[in-house]
Motif scaffolding. Structure first.
Motif, PDB file in Angstrom:
ATOM      1  N   ILE A 152     -12.928  -9.222  -9.181  1.00  0.00           N
ATOM      2  CA  ILE A 152     -12.384  -8.142  -8.187  1.00  0.00           C
ATOM      3  C   ILE A 152     -12.688  -8.803  -6.770  1.00  0.00           C
ATOM      4  O   ILE A 152     -11.909  -8.690  -5.940  1.00  0.00           O
ATOM      5  N   ILE A 153     -13.661  -9.381  -6.431  1.00  0.00           N
ATOM      6  CA  ILE A 153     -14.173  -9.886  -5.274  1.00  0.00           C
ATOM      7  C   ILE A 153     -13.321 -11.076  -4.979  1.00  0.00           C
ATOM      8  O   ILE A 153     -12.596 -10.982  -4.064  1.00  0.00           O
ATOM      9  N   ASN A 154     -12.663 -12.031  -5.733  1.00  0.00           N
ATOM     10  CA  ASN A 154     -11.958 -13.023  -5.514  1.00  0.00           C
ATOM     11  C   ASN A 154     -10.554 -12.603  -5.467  1.00  0.00           C
ATOM     12  O   ASN A 154      -9.752 -12.822  -4.422  1.00  0.00           O
ATOM     13  N   GLU A 155     -10.110 -11.639  -6.127  1.00  0.00           N
ATOM     14  CA  GLU A 155      -8.603 -11.183  -6.085  1.00  0.00           C
ATOM     15  C   GLU A 155      -8.628 -10.334  -4.650  1.00  0.00           C
ATOM     16  O   GLU A 155      -7.449 -10.347  -4.017  1.00  0.00           O
ATOM     17  N   TYR A 156      -9.396  -9.561  -4.380  1.00  0.00           N
ATOM     18  CA  TYR A 156      -9.479  -8.687  -3.087  1.00  0.00           C
ATOM     19  C   TYR A 156      -9.397  -9.563  -1.789  1.00  0.00           C
ATOM     20  O   TYR A 156      -8.711  -9.427  -0.826  1.00  0.00           O
ATOM     21  N   MET A 157     -10.173 -10.628  -1.685  1.00  0.00           N
ATOM     22  CA  MET A 157     -10.214 -11.658  -0.755  1.00  0.00           C
ATOM     23  C   MET A 157      -8.922 -12.316  -0.481  1.00  0.00           C
ATOM     24  O   MET A 157      -8.780 -12.605   0.621  1.00  0.00           O
ATOM     25  N   VAL A 158      -8.531 -12.787  -1.580  1.00  0.00           N
ATOM     26  CA  VAL A 158      -7.347 -13.586  -1.643  1.00  0.00           C
ATOM     27  C   VAL A 158      -6.271 -12.717  -1.059  1.00  0.00           C
ATOM     28  O   VAL A 158      -5.192 -13.247  -0.229  1.00  0.00           O
ATOM     29  N   SER A 159      -6.248 -11.349  -1.392  1.00  0.00           N
ATOM     30  CA  SER A 159      -5.107 -10.517  -0.953  1.00  0.00           C
ATOM     31  C   SER A 159      -4.919 -10.281   0.387  1.00  0.00           C
ATOM     32  O   SER A 159      -3.964 -10.034   1.010  1.00  0.00           O
ATOM     33  N   GLY A 160      -6.031 -10.549   1.123  1.00  0.00           N
ATOM     34  CA  GLY A 160      -6.039 -10.363   2.723  1.00  0.00           C
ATOM     35  C   GLY A 160      -6.151  -8.740   2.990  1.00  0.00           C
ATOM     36  O   GLY A 160      -6.108  -8.583   4.075  1.00  0.00           O
ATOM     37  N   GLN A 161      -6.474  -7.877   2.185  1.00  0.00           N
ATOM     38  CA  GLN A 161      -6.726  -6.660   2.600  1.00  0.00           C
ATOM     39  C   GLN A 161      -8.041  -6.332   3.250  1.00  0.00           C
ATOM     40  O   GLN A 161      -9.053  -7.148   2.749  1.00  0.00           O
ATOM     41  N   PRO A 162      -7.888  -5.451   4.112  1.00  0.00           N
ATOM     42  CA  PRO A 162      -9.371  -5.211   4.534  1.00  0.00           C
ATOM     43  C   PRO A 162     -10.369  -4.689   3.544  1.00  0.00           C
ATOM     44  O   PRO A 162     -10.010  -3.802   2.956  1.00  0.00           O
ATOM     45  N   THR A 163     -11.483  -5.116   3.650  1.00  0.00           N
ATOM     46  CA  THR A 163     -12.619  -4.574   2.781  1.00  0.00           C
ATOM     47  C   THR A 163     -13.096  -3.377   3.053  1.00  0.00           C
ATOM     48  O   THR A 163     -13.608  -2.574   2.090  1.00  0.00           O
ATOM     49  N   VAL A 164     -13.069  -2.852   4.486  1.00  0.00           N
ATOM     50  CA  VAL A 164     -13.713  -1.661   4.823  1.00  0.00           C
ATOM     51  C   VAL A 164     -12.642  -0.963   5.750  1.00  0.00           C
ATOM     52  O   VAL A 164     -12.130  -1.637   6.863  1.00  0.00           O
ATOM     53  N   ASN A 165     -12.214   0.199   5.687  1.00  0.00           N
ATOM     54  CA  ASN A 165     -11.608   0.962   6.567  1.00  0.00           C
ATOM     55  C   ASN A 165     -12.484   1.938   7.379  1.00  0.00           C
ATOM     56  O   ASN A 165     -13.587   2.111   7.427  1.00  0.00           O
ATOM     57  N   THR A 166     -11.760   2.189   8.730  1.00  0.00           N
ATOM     58  CA  THR A 166     -12.516   3.207   9.637  1.00  0.00           C
ATOM     59  C   THR A 166     -11.812   4.443   9.762  1.00  0.00           C
ATOM     60  O   THR A 166     -10.629   4.334  10.273  1.00  0.00           O
ATOM     61  N   VAL A 167     -12.371   5.553   9.233  1.00  0.00           N
ATOM     62  CA  VAL A 167     -11.676   6.561   9.724  1.00  0.00           C
ATOM     63  C   VAL A 167     -12.529   7.686  10.477  1.00  0.00           C
ATOM     64  O   VAL A 167     -13.840   7.443  10.406  1.00  0.00           O
ATOM     65  N   GLU A 168     -11.901   8.674  11.071  1.00  0.00           N
ATOM     66  CA  GLU A 168     -12.609   9.630  11.887  1.00  0.00           C
ATOM     67  C   GLU A 168     -13.605  10.470  11.155  1.00  0.00           C
ATOM     68  O   GLU A 168     -13.188  11.215  10.037  1.00  0.00           O
TER      69      GLU A 168
END
Length: 312
Positions: A158-174
């Motif tokens: 899961i970590i490898n696939e997510y890091m390779v995809s370039g998606q942000p690991t954490v989002n920021t919302v109000e």
């Protein structure tokens, strides 16, 4: 008038002596058969290669595209139920100044201010109890009943696939409702503040320079919660939060160093969240029940092997 006749031998001698009289076809055939042309000769058999301009073309349909891979290192921690993953790139965005976030439940991965799809996928693995994000590492903590052989391969994938995809690991919302879903603060608790007095400033400097690097190396982090009546209030996170040797680390490591350099410090206390206090009370009841059933030797405390507090 009679035409003079020339013999064949005399004609052959005249042709050899006069190159311009040789037939061109015979000369070309003789060159091709008996001479080896050089790469720069004008022979039609050997010509200088022409430089062709490269033009990119679209990949052919059905061709296999190579996937981008990433090298992720795993490190054991003093906590046998926590494993540290190093993806060799930044994990938290630059906008999060605290330097760490901790997710203790699936609900916390969706709550503001920093929901995390990656943490949600990791907490969905059977046996995983918490996920901790450092600046450049991820610590996954499981329960003691689930072996790492069942958790580690899935977490790694899961970590490898997510890091390779370039998606942000954490989002920021109000955060409109004032709900803090993640463990951690918006600002670094060890950062310098003009409101701090001299003693608090010295405590923060020691924690930042001498203690925090060692704790982060073990897959955790430390928060400063205050200084009251000579007691330094600290909060351990990540692998150190549930480690069996966390109390020994606080007393023999952190407390001894702070008391040695700062005479105003009389002790160190660990601050726990409300959920952790409830869990500890339930665990204490469970231990007491085991002791009553199997005797006082049924449950023994353990110290994480590989830590600075472990002595063989």
């Amino acid at each position: 008038m009679a035409t003079p006749s020339i013999s064949r031998s005399a004609l052959r001698a005249v042709v050899r002596a006069t190159p311009s009289l040789r037939p061109q076809s015979t000369r070309a055939a003789s060159r091709c058969l008996h001479q080896r042309a050089t790469p720069i000769s004008s022979s039609p058999l050997h010509q200088r290669p022409r430089v062709q301009q490269w033009s990119p073309s679209a990949p052919l349909a059905g061709t296999r595209q190579e996937k981008r891979t990433m090298f992720i290192q795993t490190e054991s921690t003093p906590n046998p139920d926590a494993l540290k993953f190093n993806p060799n790139q930044r994990v938290l965005p630059d906008t999060i100044s605290s330097g760490s976030l901790e997710y203790l439940s699936p609900r916390s991965t969706l709550a503001p201010p920093h929901p995390s799809p990656l943490a949600a996928q990791l907490l969905n693995i059977d046996g995983v109890t918490s996920v901790f994000f450092g600046v450049d590492y991820i610590t996954v903590t499981k329960d003691s009943a689930t072996p790492w052989a069942h958790v580690k391969p899935e977490a790694f994938a899961i970590i490898n696939e997510y890091m390779v995809s370039g998606q942000p690991t954490v989002n920021t919302v109000e955060d409109r409702a004032g709900e803090a879903g993640q463990g951690g603060t918006e600002t670094d608790s060890l950062a310098y503040s003009e409101d701090d007095d001299e003693v608090v400033g010295m405590i923060k400097e020691l924690l930042e320079t001498r203690i925090r690097p060692a704790i982060q190396e073990d897959g955790g982090d430390i928060e400063f919660r205050g200084f009251t009546d000579g007691q330094v209030l600290l909060k351990l996170r990540g692998a150190c939060r549930t480690c069996d040797s966390s109390t020994v680390t606080l007393k023999n490591g952190i407390e001894s160093m702070l008391m040695h350099y700062i005479e105003e410090v009389q002790g160190v206390q660990q601050i726990m969240d409300e959920e952790e206090e409830v869990a500890l009370k339930e665990f204490a009841k469970f231990e007491e029940k085991l002791k009553q059933q199997k005797g006082p030797d049924a449950v023994k405390g353990t110290v994480g092997k590989g830590s600075l507090d472990f002595v063989e």
